[in-house]
Design an enzyme around this catalytic site. Structure first.
Site, PDB file in Angstrom:
ATOM      1  N   ARG A 105      13.394  15.642  14.758  1.00  0.00           N
ATOM      2  CA  ARG A 105      12.649  14.385  14.620  1.00  0.00           C
ATOM      3  C   ARG A 105      12.417  13.841  16.020  1.00  0.00           C
ATOM      4  O   ARG A 105      13.270  13.169  16.571  1.00  0.00           O
ATOM      5  CB  ARG A 105      13.464  13.361  13.824  1.00  0.00           C
TER       6      ARG A 105
ATOM      7  N   LYS B  69      16.123   4.337  11.959  1.00  0.00           N
ATOM      8  CA  LYS B  69      14.700   4.463  11.634  1.00  0.00           C
ATOM      9  C   LYS B  69      14.090   3.068  11.578  1.00  0.00           C
ATOM     10  O   LYS B  69      14.409   2.277  10.688  1.00  0.00           O
ATOM     11  CB  LYS B  69      14.543   5.182  10.290  1.00  0.00           C
TER      12      LYS B  69
ATOM     13  N   SER C  20      10.249  13.184   1.688  1.00  0.00           N
ATOM     14  CA  SER C  20      11.005  11.950   1.458  1.00  0.00           C
ATOM     15  C   SER C  20      10.420  11.248   0.237  1.00  0.00           C
ATOM     16  O   SER C  20       9.211  11.008   0.189  1.00  0.00           O
ATOM     17  CB  SER C  20      10.876  11.010   2.658  1.00  0.00           C
TER      18      SER C  20
HETATM   19  N1  TZP Z   1      15.096   8.112   6.791  1.00  0.00           N
HETATM   20  C1  TZP Z   1      15.678   7.153   6.087  1.00  0.00           C
HETATM   21  S1  TZP Z   1      16.970   6.481   6.918  1.00  0.00           S
HETATM   22  C2  TZP Z   1      16.752   7.521   8.237  1.00  0.00           C
HETATM   23  C3  TZP Z   1      15.676   8.339   7.990  1.00  0.00           C
HETATM   24  C4  TZP Z   1      15.158   9.357   8.892  1.00  0.00           C
HETATM   25  C5  TZP Z   1      17.602   7.488   9.465  1.00  0.00           C
HETATM   26  C6  TZP Z   1      18.958   8.029   9.235  1.00  0.00           C
HETATM   27  O1  TZP Z   1      19.731   7.933  10.405  1.00  0.00           O
HETATM   28  P1  TZP Z   1      21.267   7.543  10.382  1.00  0.00           P
HETATM   29  O2  TZP Z   1      21.582   7.306  11.825  1.00  0.00           O
HETATM   30  O3  TZP Z   1      22.021   8.704   9.843  1.00  0.00           O
HETATM   31  O4  TZP Z   1      21.408   6.294   9.558  1.00  0.00           O
END
Ligand code: TZP
Ligand code: MG
Length: 208
Positions: free
Chosen positions: A27, A128, A99
């Site tokens: 990502r 995010k 997703s």
């Molecule tokens: N999609 C929903 S939450 C997220 C993504 C890509 C981020 C997740 O990151 P973390 O640091 O594990 O909460």
């Protein structure tokens, strides 16, 4: 992000691989995200590392890059290329992840040829910026009830300590960023997460 590991992503990835992660998604987002040839070179470095550990390498959003470097798969969100077009583009042998946040979105993802769905954010996350509201595990339960064989991967604020409800709800996997990337010991963090996942895979009879 103030993470102790922000400047050494490849070494974090290697630690995570040593710790036992079973899939990696690239990502490359945000203000300091690499673009163009730099992004491609970084992607190939990650891909090579993953290959050394026999771990699938999936590219988030960037279908062109995935095709160009022959990645193992592509993950798309609801605002990205539709999964049916991704599937057409990368072929039937590759992994497509989508997703989803509702049963309707899961219906479409499956019809479009998704191999797995990602669901979240399960818990609060600051990783995010444009994450949807915290969803808890209720929708995972709903989707798992309709599609018991669909691989569901929970995401968002997940750690080894709070992962259990995600599996209980019906997820077959968990995906994390900060739990590994912001850890002072990414290998150990990955090992703990892998242990939790393995325990649930055994309980489910997926693994013996
Ligand atoms: N999609 C929903 S939450 C997220 C993504 C890509 C981020 C997740 O990151 P973390 O640091 O594990 O909460
Ligand atoms: Mg996306």
């Amino acid at each position: 992000m103030g993470s102790p590991n922000a400047e050494k992503p490849l070494s974090v990835l290697e630690d995570a691989l040593k710790g036992g992660i079973t899939c990696f998604q690239l990502r490359e987002k945000g203000k300091r995200a690499l673009v163009g040839m730099e992004k491609r070179a970084f992607a190939v470095s990650c891909q090579r590392l993953c290959a050394q550990y026999g771990v699938p390498f999936i590219v988030n959003d960037d279908v062109d890059l995935a095709v160009e470097i022959d990645a193992d798969g592509v993950h798309v969100g609801q605002d990205d290329m539709e999964a049916r077009f991704v599937r057409k583009r990368i072929g039937s042998e590759k992994i497509v992840g989508v997703s989803v946040h509702t049963v309707d979105e899961a219906n479409k993802a499956i019809a479009d040829g998704a191999d797995y769905v990602g669901m979240g954010p399960v818990y609060p996350t600051i990783t995010k910026a444009d994450a949807k509201p915290v969803a808890g595990t209720a929708m995972i339960e709903e989707v798992a009830a309709v599609y018991p064989d669909l691989p569901i991967v929970g995401i968002g604020g997940i750690t080894a300590e709070n992962a259990e409800p995600v599996f209980r709800a019906g997820a077959s996997g968990i995906s994390v960023i900060s739990a590994i990337a912001s850890s002072t010991d990414p290998e150990l963090a990955a090992r703990r997460l892998a242990e939790v996942s393995l325990k649930w895979s055994r309980d489910r009879g997926v693994l013996r």
